[in-house]
Design a protein around this motif. Structure first.
Motif, mmCIF file in Angstrom:
data_model
loop_
_atom_site.group_PDB
_atom_site.id
_atom_site.type_symbol
_atom_site.label_atom_id
_atom_site.label_comp_id
_atom_site.label_asym_id
_atom_site.label_seq_id
_atom_site.Cartn_x
_atom_site.Cartn_y
_atom_site.Cartn_z
ATOM 1 N N GLY A 63 4.802 -0.265 26.558
ATOM 2 C CA GLY A 63 4.014 -1.275 25.865
ATOM 3 C C GLY A 63 3.254 -0.795 24.648
ATOM 4 N N ILE A 64 2.482 0.281 24.793
ATOM 5 C CA ILE A 64 1.655 0.769 23.677
ATOM 6 C C ILE A 64 2.528 1.266 22.529
ATOM 7 N N SER A 65 3.626 1.953 22.847
ATOM 8 C CA SER A 65 4.536 2.431 21.794
ATOM 9 C C SER A 65 5.164 1.266 21.044
ATOM 10 N N VAL A 66 5.604 0.262 21.788
ATOM 11 C CA VAL A 66 6.232 -0.909 21.165
ATOM 12 C C VAL A 66 5.253 -1.605 20.230
ATOM 13 N N LEU A 67 4.023 -1.822 20.706
ATOM 14 C CA LEU A 67 3.001 -2.451 19.869
ATOM 15 C C LEU A 67 2.679 -1.595 18.650
ATOM 16 N N SER A 68 2.615 -0.275 18.853
ATOM 17 C CA SER A 68 2.262 0.635 17.756
ATOM 18 C C SER A 68 3.322 0.631 16.661
ATOM 19 N N TYR A 69 4.600 0.688 17.035
ATOM 20 C CA TYR A 69 5.676 0.638 16.035
ATOM 21 C C TYR A 69 5.637 -0.678 15.261
ATOM 22 N N SER A 70 5.397 -1.770 15.972
ATOM 23 C CA SER A 70 5.339 -3.089 15.332
ATOM 24 C C SER A 70 4.162 -3.186 14.369
ATOM 25 N N VAL A 71 3.008 -2.700 14.831
ATOM 26 C CA VAL A 71 1.808 -2.729 13.991
ATOM 27 C C VAL A 71 2.005 -1.882 12.740
ATOM 28 N N LYS A 72 2.648 -0.722 12.883
ATOM 29 C CA LYS A 72 2.874 0.162 11.726
ATOM 30 C C LYS A 72 3.731 -0.550 10.668
ATOM 31 N N LEU A 73 4.756 -1.269 11.111
ATOM 32 C CA LEU A 73 5.602 -2.017 10.171
ATOM 33 C C LEU A 73 4.802 -3.111 9.476
ATOM 34 N N SER A 127 0.625 -13.870 27.072
ATOM 35 C CA SER A 127 1.335 -12.700 27.609
ATOM 36 C C SER A 127 1.924 -12.978 28.995
ATOM 37 N N ARG A 128 1.353 -13.933 29.698
ATOM 38 C CA ARG A 128 1.885 -14.306 31.009
ATOM 39 C C ARG A 128 3.266 -14.956 30.894
ATOM 40 N N PHE A 129 3.489 -15.634 29.760
ATOM 41 C CA PHE A 129 4.759 -16.326 29.549
ATOM 42 C C PHE A 129 5.698 -15.580 28.596
ATOM 43 N N MET A 130 5.110 -14.789 27.663
ATOM 44 C CA MET A 130 5.915 -14.171 26.607
ATOM 45 C C MET A 130 5.857 -12.641 26.620
ATOM 46 N N GLY A 131 5.128 -12.046 27.555
ATOM 47 C CA GLY A 131 5.032 -10.593 27.615
ATOM 48 C C GLY A 131 4.346 -10.014 26.398
ATOM 49 N N LEU A 132 4.908 -8.940 25.844
ATOM 50 C CA LEU A 132 4.335 -8.271 24.678
ATOM 51 C C LEU A 132 4.292 -9.191 23.456
ATOM 52 N N ASN A 133 5.290 -10.069 23.326
ATOM 53 C CA ASN A 133 5.313 -11.022 22.208
ATOM 54 C C ASN A 133 4.080 -11.924 22.225
ATOM 55 N N GLY A 134 3.613 -12.266 23.423
ATOM 56 C CA GLY A 134 2.432 -13.115 23.550
ATOM 57 C C GLY A 134 1.174 -12.459 23.025
ATOM 58 N N LEU A 135 1.079 -11.130 23.176
ATOM 59 C CA LEU A 135 -0.069 -10.393 22.630
ATOM 60 C C LEU A 135 -0.102 -10.494 21.110
ATOM 61 N N ALA A 136 1.067 -10.329 20.497
ATOM 62 C CA ALA A 136 1.167 -10.398 19.035
ATOM 63 C C ALA A 136 0.864 -11.803 18.522
ATOM 64 N N LEU A 137 1.391 -12.821 19.207
ATOM 65 C CA LEU A 137 1.146 -14.208 18.792
ATOM 66 C C LEU A 137 -0.326 -14.569 18.945
ATOM 67 N N GLY A 138 -0.948 -14.130 20.034
ATOM 68 C CA GLY A 138 -2.376 -14.385 20.228
ATOM 69 C C GLY A 138 -3.209 -13.785 19.113
ATOM 70 N N SER A 139 -2.850 -12.575 18.696
ATOM 71 C CA SER A 139 -3.545 -11.898 17.595
ATOM 72 C C SER A 139 -3.369 -12.660 16.279
ATOM 73 N N SER A 140 -2.162 -13.143 16.019
ATOM 74 C CA SER A 140 -1.882 -13.880 14.775
ATOM 75 C C SER A 140 -2.637 -15.203 14.720
ATOM 76 N N ILE A 141 -2.676 -15.920 15.844
ATOM 77 C CA ILE A 141 -3.410 -17.188 15.898
ATOM 78 C C ILE A 141 -4.889 -16.952 15.594
ATOM 79 N N ALA A 142 -5.458 -15.900 16.181
ATOM 80 C CA ALA A 142 -6.864 -15.570 15.955
ATOM 81 C C ALA A 142 -7.130 -15.194 14.501
#
Length: 501
Positions: A253-263, A393-408
């Motif tokens: 999880g943390i690696s996936v988020l980190s690579y995405s955030v770096k991009l 994140s309950r419905f979308m997993g890691l994608n839900g974390l990213a979408l929640g951040s974007s909405i905010a």
């Protein structure tokens, strides 16, 4: 602003390319496994601990120094600079010792879902990377000082040294021992500020060994800085929550988020940071001299951000998988990693424009010395992000974390714009909207043309080559259409090109 921002953009592009190469090497050698995750955590911890402090101090140093120099002269403002540097030096020594001793507890806060070998490795790596904190804290003042003196190039180019040193150590770590990777980070963090020494000397600055905690200017700066520190701290808490939720969702999880955030940060760092950094000293002066010119500058900066960031945002949305494949898919980074990272990248990209707009508006408030409003905005964003991230994140997993951040982030940008207009009046919103409509038309045509070209080429050519060609056509389409629509930013760039040739 134009030339300085453009020069910073070029420097940032080259530096970010090196940073990208660093991430490519990390993904090639270690994929999204335990070593990569521990390394990402060790980078995240000192950045998060220092990020809010550095932002609060550096943002308020510029207007404090500027007003002090104007009011009492350069000698007084230079003494103030020496005093704050000495105080930060003392504090940073204690902060480093504290972070080293309590590294286990700190890492636990960042990755509650991890235990065993991956947790122990993260603690070991973190204890090494935090040794560079001293240099980072001093940079918060020295960077601001050089910016005041008109030197944006040296502070903007430190990333070159930082990335080159880490790249060297990553290669060596893969061949000898992974522990060399965080050692490289600590060395790179210190070495990247060596060019500051001749640059500071070139300004005529003479350091004085003054330590006065009771200095009224220091107290005044800290009072202004506290809301910013808390505001940025809230944003760091935002990331902390995302990373913790990610550690429970997946070991990767943390690696996936980190690579995405770096991009995502590649675009943000090139297009937004360059503009915001170069314009902040100007905003600080205009806030004192002319509110009307201040509003005009805000409108121009927002329009520029929208013009530059929108095509990048749309490009990521329609080519997220192709981008991740081109950059990372090699070595230990496999197809499954591509799917995970590209999904998160897609949803982070939705909030990219909001992130850029909010950065500009936050700096506008800081220039006006209204630091409380961005703080409240940050708190509201975190509350919304936590709620949305947990639900999604309950419905979308890691994608839900990213979408929640974007909405905010989008909510934060809109909310901050409304609050700024209440404080200073209308900011030529009609001009911004008209410019935005032209950008929207240009970007829609860009998306259609580039996607069609990619689909047609991908029948006979490789995905990577098809994407690169489609990318060239995307840039050309966006430039031509925006020029035909007489978008101000496009015409300004065209004039510069014609003048040069």
């Amino acid at each position: 602003m134009g030339y300085t921002a453009f020069l910073l953009m070029v420097i940032n592009i080259l530096s970010k390319i090196l940073g990208f190469f660093r991430e490519v090497l990390l993904s090639y050698f270690y994929g999204t496994g335990e070593i990569a995750t521990a390394f990402q955590i060790s980078l995240l911890v000192p950045y998060t601990i220092l990020g809010f402090v550095m932002s609060g101090i550096s943002i308020n140093f510029i207007p404090t120094y500027t007003s002090l120099e104007k009011r009492e002269g350069r000698i007084t403002s230079e003494k103030f600079t020496s005093n704050i540097l000495n105080i930060i030096f003392i504090i940073s020594i204690f902060a480093t010792i504290f972070a080293y001793i309590f590294a286990r507890q700190i890492v636990f806060l960042f990755a509650m879902g991890y235990s065993g070998e991956i947790f122990e490795l993260s603690v070991t790596f973190t204890r090494i990377t935090i040794l560079g904190m001293l240099a980072q804290l001093l940079n918060s003042i020295l960077k601001g000082y050089l910016n005041i003196k008109g030197n944006f190039v040296v502070p903007g180019s430190t990333g070159f040294i930082y990335n080159i040193v880490i790249i060297i150590f990553l290669i060596i770590s893969y061949k000898i021992n992974p522990i060399l990777a965080p050692i490289g980070v600590a060395i790179a963090t210190i070495f990247q500020y060596i060019p500051y020494i001749p640059a500071i000397k070139g300004t005529g600055y003479k350091h004085r060994f003054i330590v006065n905690f009771k200095d009224e200017n220091i107290k005044r700066m800290l009072v202004l800085a506290l809301p910013i520190i808390f505001g940025v701290a809230v944003n760091q808490i935002n990331q902390l929550i995302d990373k913790n939720l990610a550690s429970f969702i997946s070991v990767r999880g943390i690696s996936v988020l980190s690579y995405s955030v770096k991009l995502n940060e590649f675009v943000w760092g090139i297009l937004v940071v360059s503009i915001v950094t170069s314009i902040f000293p100007t905003l600080s002066k205009l806030a004192i001299e002319s509110k009307q010119k201040f509003k005009v500058q805000i409108a121009k900066t927002l329009s520029t951000i929208i013009y530059l960031v929108t095509p990048a945002c749309v490009g990521i949305l329609i080519f997220s998988k192709e981008i991740v494949t081109l950059i990372f898919k090699r070595g230990k980074f496999d197809e499954n990693d591509v799917i995970l990272v590209s999904g998160v990248l897609f949803y982070y990209a939705i909030g990219l424009i909001g992130l850029g707009i909010r950065d500009v508006l936050s700096n506008a408030f800081y220039a006006l010395k209204m630091t409380r409003i961005p703080l409240i905005n940050s708190v509201e964003m975190v509350i919304l992000n936590v709620i949305m991230s947990i639900i999604l994140s309950r419905f979308m997993g890691l994608n839900g974390l990213a979408l929640g951040s974007s909405i905010a982030t989008i909510f934060g940008a809109i909310n901050l714009y409304i609050k700024l207009e209440k404080q200073i009046g209308k900011i030529k919103s009609r001009a911004i909207i008209n410019n935005g409509i032209k950008v929207l038309i240009s970007v829609i045509l860009m998306a259609i043309v580039s996607k069609i070209i990619f689909i047609l080429l991908n029948i006979k050519l490789s995905s990577n080559l098809s994407f690169l060609i489609a990318l060239i056509f995307a840039g050309l389409t966006y430039a031509i259409v925006s020029i035909l629509l007489r978008t101000r930013q496009a015409l300004d760039i065209l004039k510069v090109i014609i003048k040069k040739f």
